[in-house]
Design an enzyme around this catalytic site. Sequence first.
Site, PDB file in Angstrom:
ATOM      1  N   TYR A  20     -12.458  -3.197  -2.998  1.00  0.00           N
ATOM      2  CA  TYR A  20     -12.963  -3.203  -1.617  1.00  0.00           C
ATOM      3  C   TYR A  20     -14.490  -3.197  -1.574  1.00  0.00           C
ATOM      4  O   TYR A  20     -15.083  -2.625  -0.655  1.00  0.00           O
ATOM      5  CB  TYR A  20     -12.405  -2.002  -0.853  1.00  0.00           C
ATOM      6  CG  TYR A  20     -10.987  -2.189  -0.352  1.00  0.00           C
ATOM      7  CD1 TYR A  20     -10.628  -3.290   0.428  1.00  0.00           C
ATOM      8  CD2 TYR A  20     -10.007  -1.235  -0.623  1.00  0.00           C
ATOM      9  CE1 TYR A  20      -9.316  -3.450   0.899  1.00  0.00           C
ATOM     10  CE2 TYR A  20      -8.701  -1.382  -0.146  1.00  0.00           C
ATOM     11  CZ  TYR A  20      -8.375  -2.493   0.614  1.00  0.00           C
ATOM     12  OH  TYR A  20      -7.090  -2.642   1.091  1.00  0.00           O
TER      13      TYR A  20
ATOM     14  N   GLU B  59      -9.467 -10.843  -7.425  1.00  0.00           N
ATOM     15  CA  GLU B  59      -8.596  -9.665  -7.322  1.00  0.00           C
ATOM     16  C   GLU B  59      -7.518  -9.642  -8.409  1.00  0.00           C
ATOM     17  O   GLU B  59      -7.182  -8.570  -8.934  1.00  0.00           O
ATOM     18  CB  GLU B  59      -7.975  -9.605  -5.920  1.00  0.00           C
ATOM     19  CG  GLU B  59      -9.050  -9.328  -4.858  1.00  0.00           C
ATOM     20  CD  GLU B  59      -8.536  -9.295  -3.431  1.00  0.00           C
ATOM     21  OE1 GLU B  59      -9.291  -8.863  -2.547  1.00  0.00           O
ATOM     22  OE2 GLU B  59      -7.377  -9.710  -3.184  1.00  0.00           O
TER      23      GLU B  59
ATOM     24  N   HIS C 113      -1.770  -5.460   1.401  1.00  0.00           N
ATOM     25  CA  HIS C 113      -3.014  -6.204   1.194  1.00  0.00           C
ATOM     26  C   HIS C 113      -2.679  -7.601   0.700  1.00  0.00           C
ATOM     27  O   HIS C 113      -1.764  -7.775  -0.101  1.00  0.00           O
ATOM     28  CB  HIS C 113      -3.890  -5.519   0.136  1.00  0.00           C
ATOM     29  CG  HIS C 113      -5.020  -6.401  -0.319  1.00  0.00           C
ATOM     30  ND1 HIS C 113      -6.209  -6.484   0.364  1.00  0.00           N
ATOM     31  CD2 HIS C 113      -5.114  -7.289  -1.354  1.00  0.00           C
ATOM     32  CE1 HIS C 113      -6.991  -7.373  -0.236  1.00  0.00           C
ATOM     33  NE2 HIS C 113      -6.357  -7.863  -1.286  1.00  0.00           N
TER      34      HIS C 113
ATOM     35  N   LYS D 168       0.836  -1.198   0.000  1.00  0.00           N
ATOM     36  CA  LYS D 168       0.000   0.000   0.000  1.00  0.00           C
ATOM     37  C   LYS D 168       0.881   1.262   0.000  1.00  0.00           C
ATOM     38  O   LYS D 168       2.101   1.167   0.198  1.00  0.00           O
ATOM     39  CB  LYS D 168      -0.929  -0.050   1.218  1.00  0.00           C
ATOM     40  CG  LYS D 168      -1.922  -1.232   1.171  1.00  0.00           C
ATOM     41  CD  LYS D 168      -2.745  -1.324   2.443  1.00  0.00           C
ATOM     42  CE  LYS D 168      -3.771  -2.444   2.391  1.00  0.00           C
ATOM     43  NZ  LYS D 168      -4.551  -2.560   3.650  1.00  0.00           N
TER      44      LYS D 168
ATOM     45  N   ASN E 266      -1.622  -0.197   7.239  1.00  0.00           N
ATOM     46  CA  ASN E 266      -1.071  -1.508   7.582  1.00  0.00           C
ATOM     47  C   ASN E 266      -0.246  -2.145   6.472  1.00  0.00           C
ATOM     48  O   ASN E 266      -0.081  -3.355   6.417  1.00  0.00           O
ATOM     49  CB  ASN E 266      -2.172  -2.438   8.115  1.00  0.00           C
ATOM     50  CG  ASN E 266      -3.274  -2.681   7.094  1.00  0.00           C
ATOM     51  OD1 ASN E 266      -3.155  -2.277   5.937  1.00  0.00           O
ATOM     52  ND2 ASN E 266      -4.334  -3.361   7.514  1.00  0.00           N
TER      53      ASN E 266
END
Length: 149
Positions: free
Chosen positions: A49, A126, A115, A9, A112
């Site tokens: 998402y 995905e 992913h 990310k 965080n």
Amino acid sequence: MEQTFLMVKPDGVQRGLVGEIISRFERRGFKLVAAKFERLPDARVMEHYAEHVQKPFFPGLKAYITSGPCFLMVFAGKNIVKISRDMIGATNPAGAAPGTIRGDLALEIGMNVIHGSDSVETAAREIGIHFKPEELASYTRIDEQYLYE
Ligand code: DAT
Ligand code: MG
């Protein structure tokens, strides 16, 4: 060979963690089959998402994930979906086990670092959202005979 979608990310890219994260999966024995930098368009974030679009944290998540380039990858290997989730650690880094990516490299749930797809079905979905079939390389790693019995 099972595949999964992994994405560093924007915080991980900005903090110079791309190499560290690729290394962890490569050293475990997983095969990198696709990779690219991309700043995700809003529409793709909504699709990726979809399960979270109605949640209260989604506006913040969308702002964060589009704040800079992400590093998108497809890795392959036996049981990679489950093993990569274990290597990534709990969603909230505050409770992620030491030795996991989030447990070693992050502090807060809103940033965080990485992913990873949460099931084999999600991984296929995905990968399809983010990559064209021709972007995936097909090759044998020379060490596969010492990784797989
Ligand atoms: P994961 O990324 O571990 O699969 P998830 O799919 O439940 O976790 O959520 C996707 C991302 O959304 C997660 O990495 C961080 C963010 N997120 C989830 N729950 C959150 C919360 N309660 N507050 C803020 N951000 C949250
Ligand atoms: Mg998830």
